[in-house]
Design a protein around this motif. Structure first.
Motif, mmCIF file in Angstrom:
data_model
loop_
_atom_site.group_PDB
_atom_site.id
_atom_site.type_symbol
_atom_site.label_atom_id
_atom_site.label_comp_id
_atom_site.label_asym_id
_atom_site.label_seq_id
_atom_site.Cartn_x
_atom_site.Cartn_y
_atom_site.Cartn_z
ATOM 1 N N GLN A 439 68.211 -76.099 -42.429
ATOM 2 C CA GLN A 439 67.838 -77.191 -41.522
ATOM 3 C C GLN A 439 66.471 -77.800 -41.830
ATOM 4 O OE1 GLN A 439 68.151 -75.404 -37.636
ATOM 5 N NE2 GLN A 439 70.209 -74.608 -38.039
ATOM 6 N N ASP A 440 65.557 -77.046 -42.408
ATOM 7 C CA ASP A 440 64.197 -77.546 -42.615
ATOM 8 C C ASP A 440 63.598 -76.902 -43.867
ATOM 9 O OD1 ASP A 440 61.675 -78.587 -42.396
ATOM 10 O OD2 ASP A 440 61.400 -78.062 -40.281
ATOM 11 N N PRO A 441 64.080 -77.272 -45.069
ATOM 12 C CA PRO A 441 63.615 -76.639 -46.306
ATOM 13 C C PRO A 441 62.106 -76.746 -46.524
ATOM 14 C CG PRO A 441 65.583 -77.981 -46.712
ATOM 15 C CD PRO A 441 65.130 -78.295 -45.325
ATOM 16 N N LYS A 442 61.516 -77.867 -46.087
ATOM 17 C CA LYS A 442 60.065 -78.030 -46.263
ATOM 18 C C LYS A 442 59.292 -76.965 -45.493
ATOM 19 C CE LYS A 442 59.065 -82.770 -47.577
ATOM 20 N NZ LYS A 442 58.336 -84.002 -47.189
ATOM 21 N N GLN A 443 59.726 -76.733 -44.256
ATOM 22 C CA GLN A 443 59.052 -75.701 -43.448
ATOM 23 C C GLN A 443 59.221 -74.334 -44.106
ATOM 24 O OE1 GLN A 443 58.927 -73.869 -38.896
ATOM 25 N NE2 GLN A 443 60.349 -75.510 -39.353
ATOM 26 N N TRP A 444 60.423 -74.044 -44.628
ATOM 27 C CA TRP A 444 60.634 -72.754 -45.284
ATOM 28 C C TRP A 444 59.724 -72.597 -46.499
ATOM 29 C CZ3 TRP A 444 61.539 -67.979 -45.282
ATOM 30 C CH2 TRP A 444 61.798 -67.291 -46.474
ATOM 31 N N GLN A 445 59.594 -73.639 -47.282
ATOM 32 C CA GLN A 445 58.740 -73.571 -48.473
ATOM 33 C C GLN A 445 57.294 -73.284 -48.092
ATOM 34 O OE1 GLN A 445 58.910 -77.115 -50.868
ATOM 35 N NE2 GLN A 445 57.850 -76.187 -52.601
ATOM 36 N N ALA A 446 56.860 -73.857 -46.965
ATOM 37 C CA ALA A 446 55.479 -73.650 -46.530
ATOM 38 C C ALA A 446 55.236 -72.217 -46.061
ATOM 39 C CB ALA A 446 55.142 -74.629 -45.395
ATOM 40 N N PHE A 447 56.299 -71.541 -45.593
ATOM 41 C CA PHE A 447 56.112 -70.212 -44.999
ATOM 42 C C PHE A 447 56.760 -69.092 -45.805
ATOM 43 C CE2 PHE A 447 55.175 -72.896 -41.369
ATOM 44 C CZ PHE A 447 54.138 -72.210 -40.745
ATOM 45 N N GLU A 448 57.290 -69.392 -46.996
ATOM 46 C CA GLU A 448 57.980 -68.369 -47.784
ATOM 47 C C GLU A 448 57.041 -67.214 -48.134
ATOM 48 O OE1 GLU A 448 60.739 -67.947 -51.815
ATOM 49 O OE2 GLU A 448 59.790 -69.868 -51.323
ATOM 50 N N GLY A 449 55.808 -67.551 -48.510
ATOM 51 C CA GLY A 449 54.834 -66.502 -48.846
ATOM 52 C C GLY A 449 54.496 -65.629 -47.646
ATOM 53 N N ALA A 450 54.386 -66.239 -46.472
ATOM 54 C CA ALA A 450 54.085 -65.467 -45.255
ATOM 55 C C ALA A 450 55.231 -64.511 -44.926
ATOM 56 C CB ALA A 450 53.836 -66.409 -44.079
ATOM 57 N N PHE A 451 56.476 -64.959 -45.162
ATOM 58 C CA PHE A 451 57.621 -64.082 -44.927
ATOM 59 C C PHE A 451 57.588 -62.893 -45.894
ATOM 60 C CE2 PHE A 451 59.007 -67.094 -42.003
ATOM 61 C CZ PHE A 451 60.264 -66.808 -41.482
ATOM 62 N N GLU A 477 51.463 -64.378 -54.978
ATOM 63 C CA GLU A 477 51.809 -65.466 -55.906
ATOM 64 C C GLU A 477 52.200 -66.737 -55.158
ATOM 65 O OE1 GLU A 477 54.909 -63.974 -58.339
ATOM 66 O OE2 GLU A 477 53.681 -62.423 -59.309
ATOM 67 N N LEU A 478 52.852 -66.593 -53.999
ATOM 68 C CA LEU A 478 53.353 -67.749 -53.260
ATOM 69 C C LEU A 478 52.329 -68.358 -52.318
ATOM 70 C CD1 LEU A 478 56.903 -66.390 -52.314
ATOM 71 C CD2 LEU A 478 56.418 -68.273 -53.887
ATOM 72 N N ALA A 489 46.706 -59.746 -45.460
ATOM 73 C CA ALA A 489 47.764 -58.807 -45.080
ATOM 74 C C ALA A 489 48.444 -58.235 -46.331
ATOM 75 C CB ALA A 489 48.794 -59.507 -44.191
ATOM 76 N N ALA A 490 48.689 -59.097 -47.325
ATOM 77 C CA ALA A 490 49.322 -58.626 -48.557
ATOM 78 C C ALA A 490 48.402 -57.676 -49.322
ATOM 79 C CB ALA A 490 49.703 -59.820 -49.431
ATOM 80 N N GLN A 491 47.109 -57.989 -49.353
ATOM 81 C CA GLN A 491 46.146 -57.122 -50.038
ATOM 82 C C GLN A 491 46.041 -55.755 -49.350
ATOM 83 O OE1 GLN A 491 42.790 -59.719 -49.880
ATOM 84 N NE2 GLN A 491 43.311 -60.809 -51.771
ATOM 85 N N LEU A 492 46.112 -55.770 -48.011
ATOM 86 C CA LEU A 492 46.100 -54.501 -47.278
ATOM 87 C C LEU A 492 47.306 -53.650 -47.660
ATOM 88 C CD1 LEU A 492 44.925 -55.528 -43.684
ATOM 89 C CD2 LEU A 492 43.877 -53.774 -45.119
#
Length: 908
Positions: A439-451, A477-478, A489-492
């Motif tokens: 439904q909203d690929p742009k939003q997913w792309q913006a938050f893929e790294g956070a997921f 990387e994302l 959070a990823a570094q932790l």
């Protein structure tokens, strides 16, 4: 006619709780002081002063006031009569000028009374009880006159629900005013426990006492109602729930004693503002629709209406929680309540308090306001540890809303992760990813790294270490540089995975880098978290001084930034408690556990497992069986109903195992062993090591010594490879005990020498004591070694210190836990406690061994099988043994053995 009850000292109720801390303050007061006792209804003002008065050697004149005493003539007649009778007819002339048909001048009456009292041979106290009943300015003037002109030796005591308008500033400056308020009169935690112990027909656990004290804030009627209403353990939770919602009898009491006395406008203002956690003049005006909000709040507080000032300028106030719940019951119209919550939400938003705004938006079920506040402040709420209100809000918005908004899905996932609900966390992430990609690929792309960062955190919490590291690297990387919180959070996670894999130096490097980065962006909670991780790494390496310094830095950090109520603060207290326990500071460890409980209790009991575990370990170290069983029950209750991280479970199981071993509950141990998951192939971190030792202890108790030895060897090999020094020490001590049980003396002494070497390089102490009294035997044997096997001077000194600590450590079951081995036998034979008949008829080595087997509870047949001889041979040894010991039977032999062993076990 005058009522004698108004000028007589009232009787104290039967079973009145003694309050020495308050009585001592009254007793130490000076006779020329005004004692002013002010508090709302139910705080025991009259009972306290009456309890004090009845113990006085000098006379006390008592005047119980009511609304009828606002007439000056009646006030004077009762005042004079109480003084006259208390002093043995000491003011007869004053009585004469108080003829019933006359209207006396109060100043003239008091002047005459004081003139007669100047010749009184003893001191006198005049008690004006329930002075809040007085609203006549003439009587206030008369009381001021009495206070101003009373001669030396004549003191006044006033009890009141409100501050009396007597102009007491001068007395306060002169040091002639002693004040006790609601905070002083509220029951302390110890007094609450004492009252309940006196009244309840069963023992209420310390945790439930603390919960009742927190809900009631020491208001005596709530505690007394609990004692009257609860008849058994099953009713405790029901009553506490009723108290939280508003107990019926307490509501009746407040309606009669407080509400009926208020004017309608003030009653309305209090009811409408009772939905607030705190209130000031602006909020009072907004919610009540009245002007003069500040003046009305000050008036309500001064009248003793359970309203407490929160600051010295008296701008902010809070209701006593019991009174707030009572007032909220007066709001009966649903639309009115909704409107009040909406007004409150908008007002708090204007005042810069978004959390309060969200609470009221949710209470109003206002979707627009809730959505806006979470979108703007959700991350901040999470950092502040406001889990409950955030979780309630997201659940109320619903799953569809979470799927459409990636930030909301991430917030909900983090809450699920922190609640150890990893299945829900992954489900939320998967559902949101699927919906957003369609439904909203742009939003997913913006938050893929956070997921990816979130999935890394979930994986490391589930023990999926390599998977967690892959997700964390993918997230880095994302994620763009501006998404710094997710990058941290990823570094932790990368640091935690290094720790879990036994790469301690690399883990410490990562955590130091995270600490530096978070401090640079003023992300204090994550900086404190990085310091806590460094503390655990240092502890695992056996660097206790460094660990304590890091923990102290984390504590200073949260204190300096006023974050002591956040969940990270609980972690800090927990680490401090573990360090204190290791140093055998049991009082300090218990205090740290309770401070952690205060923080985590507000988000639910399930979060208290680490504190319950630590308090169980403290009770074990104190040898307190009843308290140990109480904490064991709570630990097992939580473990049965919740899912936890392996670290928490392993520590809880270690404490449970020690209780079972101490009480010889092999059924519980066997049941645990049967159901427990296998130990990891490579237990490369502290919690997997702990979990492995739990298996070893279970196998030892079940006499599967070969299996225990193989597993312990694997644990020690991995601990040495990974530099887990603390675990190496704990493994070596356990290995020494196991070898001793297997009668492999040389192996046992080799392990104990290794443990002593580690101790010399660290401050580890309590870890060595966990095998109990057998440690005494092993250390004494090590001290006897000579030649190459002899202990160094430093090792010997450490061994002597440990023996003293072990001797001072009480056994949970009260029994003897050491054996009559040859080292102990030699010490007994050299002891002054040895009976004379044993000196004249010494036992042979085999007879000492048989005595030890009898003391251990073995039957003749089992003793024969152990020594691989015929039962008749054992019977011969036993007959000879009984003759030398001068005993008649097995029970007397066991008693004598215990006496001999206790002289060694409990030597101070």
């Amino acid at each position: 006619m005058l009522l004698a009850s108004k000028y007589s000292l009232p009787d104290c109720p039967e079973h009145t709780l003694q309050r020495p801390r308050l009585l001592s303050l009254l007793t130490q007061s000076q006779s020329d002081q005004l004692l002013l006792v002010t508090a709302p209804a139910g705080y025991g003002k009259t009972t306290l002063v009456a309890s004090w008065a009845v113990e006085q050697d000098n006379p006390v004149a008592w005047f119980s006031l009511d609304s009828g005493d606002n007439e000056p003539g009646q006030f004077c007649r009762y005042l004079v009569e109480s003084v006259h009778r208390a002093t043995g007819n000491g003011v007869p002339e004053t009585r004469k000028i108080l003829a019933p048909q006359q209207v006396p001048d109060p100043a003239l009456v008091i002047s005459q009374m004081l003139a007669e009292l100047r010749h009184l041979p003893s001191e006198l106290r005049i008690v004006l009880d329930d002075y809040h009943q007085i609203d006549n300015s003439e009587i206030h003037d008369a009381t001021r006159f009495l206070l101003r002109h009373a001669p030396a030796g004549i003191g006044v005591v006033i009890t009141s629900r409100s501050q009396p308008p007597l102009g007491l500033g001068a007395l306060r400056l002169q040091g002639r005013l002693l004040e006790l308020g609601a905070d002083d009169l509220a029951l302390s935690l110890e007094e609450t426990a004492g009252l309940l112990a006196q009244r309840l027909p069963f023992n209420l656990g310390s945790d439930r006492v603390a919960q009742l004290h927190q809900l009631s804030e020491g208001w005596p009627p709530a505690v007394q109602m609990f004692a009257l209403s609860v008849r058994n353990q099953e009713e405790v939770d029901r009553y506490l729930g009723e108290l939280e919602q508003g107990h019926g009898h307490i509501l009746d009491y407040l309606a009669e004693e407080v509400l009926e006395r208020l004017d309608p406008p003030l009653r309305q203002l209090l009811a409408r503002t009772s939905i607030l956690t705190r209130v000031n003049g602006l909020l009072a005006e907004r919610l009540s629709g009245q002007s003069g909000g500040q003046q009305q709040l000050e008036q309500a507080a001064s009248r003793g209406l359970f309203l407490q000032a929160l600051d010295s300028s008296r701008q902010w106030f809070r209701f006593h929680p019991v009174f707030a719940r009572f007032l909220q019951r007066q709001l009966t119209e649903g639309d009115e309540v909704t409107r009040l919550h909406q007004i409150a939400s908008d007002s708090w938003q204007e005042l810069g308090q978004p959390l309060e705004a969200l609470r009221h938006a949710l209470a109003a079920e206002d979707r627009t306001r809730v959505h806006r506040l979470i979108a703007e402040q959700g991350e901040q709420f999470l950092r502040e540890g406001q889990f409950r209100v955030l979780n309630d809000s997201l659940n109320w918005l619903g799953e569809d809303e979470l799927k459409r908004h990636a930030p909301f899905a991430l917030l909900a996932a983090r809450l699920a992760r922190d609640s150890f609900d990893y299945e829900r966390c992954n489900k939320l992430l998967a559902a949101a990813e699927s919906a957003l990609q369609r439904q909203d690929p742009k939003q997913w792309q913006a938050f893929e790294g956070a997921f990816a960062a979130m999935r890394a955190q979930v994986s490391v919490a589930r023990g999926q270490i390599l998977k967690a590291k892959e997700y964390a690297q993918e997230a880095l990387e994302l994620l763009p540089p501006e998404q710094d919180s997710e990058r941290i959070a990823a570094q932790l996670v990368i640091g935690e995975t290094s720790f879990c894999l036994g790469e301690l130096d690399q883990a410490m490097h990562h955590m130091e880098a995270v600490e530096k980065a978070t401090l640079a962006r003023q992300d204090i909670p994550n900086a404190a978290w990085a310091l806590c991780q460094q503390t655990e790494i240092a502890f695992a390496k056996g660097l206790l001084k460094k660990a304590a310094a890091l923990q102290a830095r984390a504590q200073r950090l949260v204190e300096e930034h006023h974050l002591v109520g956040l969940p990270i603060s609980e972690f800090i207290h927990r680490l401090k408690g573990q360090l204190q326990w290791e140093a055998c500071d049991l009082d300090g460890a218990a205090e740290s556990a309770r401070r952690g409980m205060q923080i985590n209790r507000k988000v639910g009991e399930r979060w208290l497992l680490p504190e319950y575990t630590l308090l169980l370990k403290v009770a074990l170290a104190r040898g307190d069986k009843d308290e140990s069983l109480e904490w064991l029950e709570r630990v097992e209750h939580l473990l049965a109903g919740e899912q936890y991280h392996r670290d928490w479970v392993a520590n809880a199981d270690a404490a449970r195992m020690r209780v079972w071993q101490a009480l010889e509950n092999t059924d519980a141990i066997a049941s645990w062993q049967e159901q427990a998951e296998p130990v990891a192939d490579r237990p490369s971190n502290h919690f997997e090591q702990c979990y492995g030792r739990n298996h070893v202890r279970a196998l030892i108790s079940l006499h599967r010594w070969s299996d225990a030895n193989r597993l312990l060897g694997r644990l020690q090999q991995v601990a040495e490879e990974c530099g887990l020094v603390t675990d190496q020490l704990r493994n070596r001590v356990l290995a020494a005990h196991l070898a001793w049980l297997r009668e492999r003396r040389d192996q046992a002494l080799e392990h104990i020498r290794g443990a002593l070497t580690i101790m010399l390089e660290s401050d580890l102490t309590a870890s060595v004591l966990q095998i109990g009294k057998p440690l005494i035997v092993i250390l004494k044997a090590a001290l006897e070694e000579e030649g190459e096997a002899a202990l160094s001077e430093a090792q010997a000194e450490k061994a002597e210190q440990l023996i003293k600590l072990a001797q001072q450590q009480p056994e949970l079951g009260g029994g003897i836990r050491i054996e009559l081995d040859e080292t102990i036998v030699r010490e007994i034979l050299a002891s002054d406690a040895l009976p004379d008949f044993l000196r004249h008829s010494p036992l042979t080595p085999r007879e000492w061994q048989v005595l030890n087997a009898i003391h251990s509870g073995l039957s003749n047949e089992r003793i024969a099988r152990h020594f691989k001889v015929a039962p008749s041979t054992i019977k011969t040894h036993i007959r000879s043994l009984y003759q030398k010991l001068d005993v008649k039977d097995r029970q007397q032999a066991i008693a004598l053995a215990e006496q001999l062993l206790r002289s060694v076990q409990d030597k101070p």
